[in-house]
Scaffold this motif. Structure first.
Motif, PDB file in Angstrom:
ATOM      1  N   ARG A 196       2.953  13.355  -2.450  1.00  0.00           N
ATOM      2  CA  ARG A 196       3.240  14.622  -3.117  1.00  0.00           C
ATOM      3  C   ARG A 196       4.714  15.004  -2.983  1.00  0.00           C
ATOM      4  O   ARG A 196       5.278  15.610  -3.895  1.00  0.00           O
ATOM      5  N   ASP A 197       5.311  14.632  -1.862  1.00  0.00           N
ATOM      6  CA  ASP A 197       6.737  14.887  -1.692  1.00  0.00           C
ATOM      7  C   ASP A 197       7.542  14.093  -2.724  1.00  0.00           C
ATOM      8  O   ASP A 197       8.529  14.590  -3.275  1.00  0.00           O
ATOM      9  N   ALA A 198       7.127  12.876  -2.964  1.00  0.00           N
ATOM     10  CA  ALA A 198       7.810  12.054  -3.966  1.00  0.00           C
ATOM     11  C   ALA A 198       7.666  12.661  -5.352  1.00  0.00           C
ATOM     12  O   ALA A 198       8.610  12.638  -6.156  1.00  0.00           O
ATOM     13  N   LEU A 199       6.484  13.219  -5.627  1.00  0.00           N
ATOM     14  CA  LEU A 199       6.282  13.856  -6.931  1.00  0.00           C
ATOM     15  C   LEU A 199       7.181  15.079  -7.092  1.00  0.00           C
ATOM     16  O   LEU A 199       7.628  15.393  -8.200  1.00  0.00           O
ATOM     17  N   TYR A 200       7.438  15.774  -5.994  1.00  0.00           N
ATOM     18  CA  TYR A 200       8.372  16.900  -6.048  1.00  0.00           C
ATOM     19  C   TYR A 200       9.781  16.420  -6.378  1.00  0.00           C
ATOM     20  O   TYR A 200      10.501  17.033  -7.172  1.00  0.00           O
ATOM     21  N   LEU A 201      10.184  15.312  -5.784  1.00  0.00           N
ATOM     22  CA  LEU A 201      11.545  14.811  -5.980  1.00  0.00           C
ATOM     23  C   LEU A 201      11.724  14.192  -7.360  1.00  0.00           C
ATOM     24  O   LEU A 201      12.744  14.397  -8.018  1.00  0.00           O
ATOM     25  N   PHE A 202      10.724  13.433  -7.810  1.00  0.00           N
ATOM     26  CA  PHE A 202      10.860  12.693  -9.061  1.00  0.00           C
ATOM     27  C   PHE A 202      10.235  13.478 -10.210  1.00  0.00           C
ATOM     28  O   PHE A 202       9.163  13.149 -10.721  1.00  0.00           O
ATOM     29  N   THR A 203      10.944  14.519 -10.603  1.00  0.00           N
ATOM     30  CA  THR A 203      10.563  15.292 -11.779  1.00  0.00           C
ATOM     31  C   THR A 203      10.913  14.494 -13.033  1.00  0.00           C
ATOM     32  O   THR A 203      11.672  13.523 -12.965  1.00  0.00           O
ATOM     33  N   ASN A 226       0.818  -1.218   0.000  1.00  0.00           N
ATOM     34  CA  ASN A 226       0.000   0.000   0.000  1.00  0.00           C
ATOM     35  C   ASN A 226       0.850   1.265   0.000  1.00  0.00           C
ATOM     36  O   ASN A 226       0.321   2.373  -0.059  1.00  0.00           O
ATOM     37  N   GLN A 227       2.163   1.108   0.055  1.00  0.00           N
ATOM     38  CA  GLN A 227       3.059   2.266   0.008  1.00  0.00           C
ATOM     39  C   GLN A 227       3.604   2.514  -1.397  1.00  0.00           C
ATOM     40  O   GLN A 227       4.373   3.445  -1.606  1.00  0.00           O
ATOM     41  N   ARG A 228       3.214   1.689  -2.354  1.00  0.00           N
ATOM     42  CA  ARG A 228       3.714   1.869  -3.707  1.00  0.00           C
ATOM     43  C   ARG A 228       3.005   3.035  -4.387  1.00  0.00           C
ATOM     44  O   ARG A 228       1.788   3.207  -4.264  1.00  0.00           O
ATOM     45  N   LEU A 229       3.784   3.829  -5.127  1.00  0.00           N
ATOM     46  CA  LEU A 229       3.270   4.995  -5.829  1.00  0.00           C
ATOM     47  C   LEU A 229       3.608   4.870  -7.305  1.00  0.00           C
ATOM     48  O   LEU A 229       4.766   4.653  -7.674  1.00  0.00           O
TER      49      LEU A 229
END
Length: 385
Positions: free
Chosen positions: A227-234, A204-207
């Protein structure tokens, strides 16, 4: 800066001359040579030989001849002792041979990788304990890092984890300018029927990310940190991961960025050096730049913080104060983002106990059992005299 690999193919005479000037040996004493391993195998086989030989004669004397030794028993015992004598002579020679320095070929191979490291501003520093946090080095005991090459905020090499499902890893660990949430990228390129990660991450932690990134990596992020991951993974960061590190699993834990894959690498060849260089000059700087400007609003220090400017990327506020006053604060990650939910058998007391018991039983089977039965068989023969 370019990668200098000339020592990997330089003539052996030049390699030896260069090492004579450095006077450095990169192999630590706690790393067993193949000869030393062979000595232990020989000792184990010798004990089992004595066990089989003496027990065979002893059972025949006690079970078939009413405790009386026959001339054929003395003959077989003499043959067994003669073989033992020859074997012991060979063991003595093997022990002396194993005590000698590594063979010229092995020594040259060590020197090549040592000189290559020094030529690129690195220092060989093997370690008998884990030197960075990660899935592959969670238990500091039982971890061996050799070879290990070190530079400021960077180290790479091979790591052996005695209790790990995949015991040998090739790794690269870098220090980031600030901590990030705990993230794991599971490379699909090195997976078989199941993931090769040394722990099970809660599904359940997979994005899922945009594009075809999911074909190359499975990303895991703590709950509420999507959302933090989306910031990092441009897009440029994702492209760099695919281009430079498709064959590596990746873990970001605190301020450490770790790339790892199995099996161990051969640093007497150019391929692992080139792979490390591609990561260090490609994807790693992009992640470091994202980490430099990332701040977690959930961290305790963020509550009373004010900045003159802010930018919102993917829904996550990233403080970019014009006076840069925030850069003087100690960055931190909120409690929920520090660690993923991972079921790692090596951190469980039950699995640790089972591992210790398994190792004890293995040593008992290899050494104690044949030794005891060999002694029992010999006593039966002696009683038959």
């Amino acid at each position: 800066m370019s990668l200098d690999l000339r020592w990997l193919s330089a003539p052996e005479a030049e390699v030896a001359a260069a090492m004579a000037g450095i006077r450095r040996d990169s192999r630590p004493g706690w790393v067993p040579t193949k000869r030393q391993v062979l000595v232990h195998v020989n000792h184990c086989l010798l004990l089992w030989y004595l066990c089989i030989a003496f027990m065979t004669i002893g059972i025949r004397v006690d079970g078939m001849q009413d405790g009386t030794a026959s001339p054929s028993d003395f003959r077989d015992l003499g043959i067994a002792v003669a073989i033992l004598a020859v074997w012991l002579c060979g063991t003595f020679w093997l022990y002396r041979w194993a005590a000698k320095p590594p063979s010229p070929r092995a020594r040259i191979a060590q020197w090549r990788q040592t000189l290559t490291a020094l030529a690129n501003g690195l220092h060989p520093q093997p370690s008998s304990v884990a030197t960075f946090p990660s899935l592959i080095s969670h238990a500091r005991r039982g971890v061996r890092e050799y070879p290990r090459f070190v530079a400021p905020n960077l180290e790479f090499g091979n790591l052996t984890q005695q209790a790990s499902r995949a015991t040998h890893w090739h790794y690269l660990a870098l220090r980031l300018p600030a901590p990030l949430p705990h993230l794991i990228l599971d490379s699909t390129a090195n997976n078989g029927a199941v993931s090769d990660l040394p722990g099970t991450v809660a599904r359940n932690q997979r994005l899922s990310l945009e594009g075809d990134f999911d074909r190359w990596f499975h990303l895991y992020t703590p709950a509420e940190y999507e959302r933090d991951a989306l910031y990092l993974f441009t897009p440029d960061v994702m492209a760099a991961f695919i281009d430079d590190a498709a064959g590596y699993n990746v873990e970001i834990i605190d301020d450490t960025l770790v790339f790892f894959t199995s099996p161990a690498a051969d640093f007497t060849t150019a391929q692992p050096w080139e792979s490390v260089y591609a990561i260090v000059t490609g994807v790693a700087p992009r992640v470091a730049r994202r980490a430099l400007y990332y701040r977690d609003e959930r961290a305790p220090h963020s509550a009373g913080h004010h900045a003159s400017a802010s930018a919102r990327t993917g829904g996550q506020t990233v403080m970019e104060a014009s006076d840069e006053s925030w850069m003087h604060q100690q960055p931190a990650i909120g409690p929920d983002g520090r660690r993923l939910q991972i079921r790692n058998r090596h951190t469980s007391p039950v699995w640790s106990a089972l591992g210790a018991v398994g190792w004890f039983l293995t040593l008992t089977l290899l050494y104690a059992v044949p030794g005891i039965f060999a002694f029992a068989g010999l006593m039966s023969i002696i009683d038959g005299w």
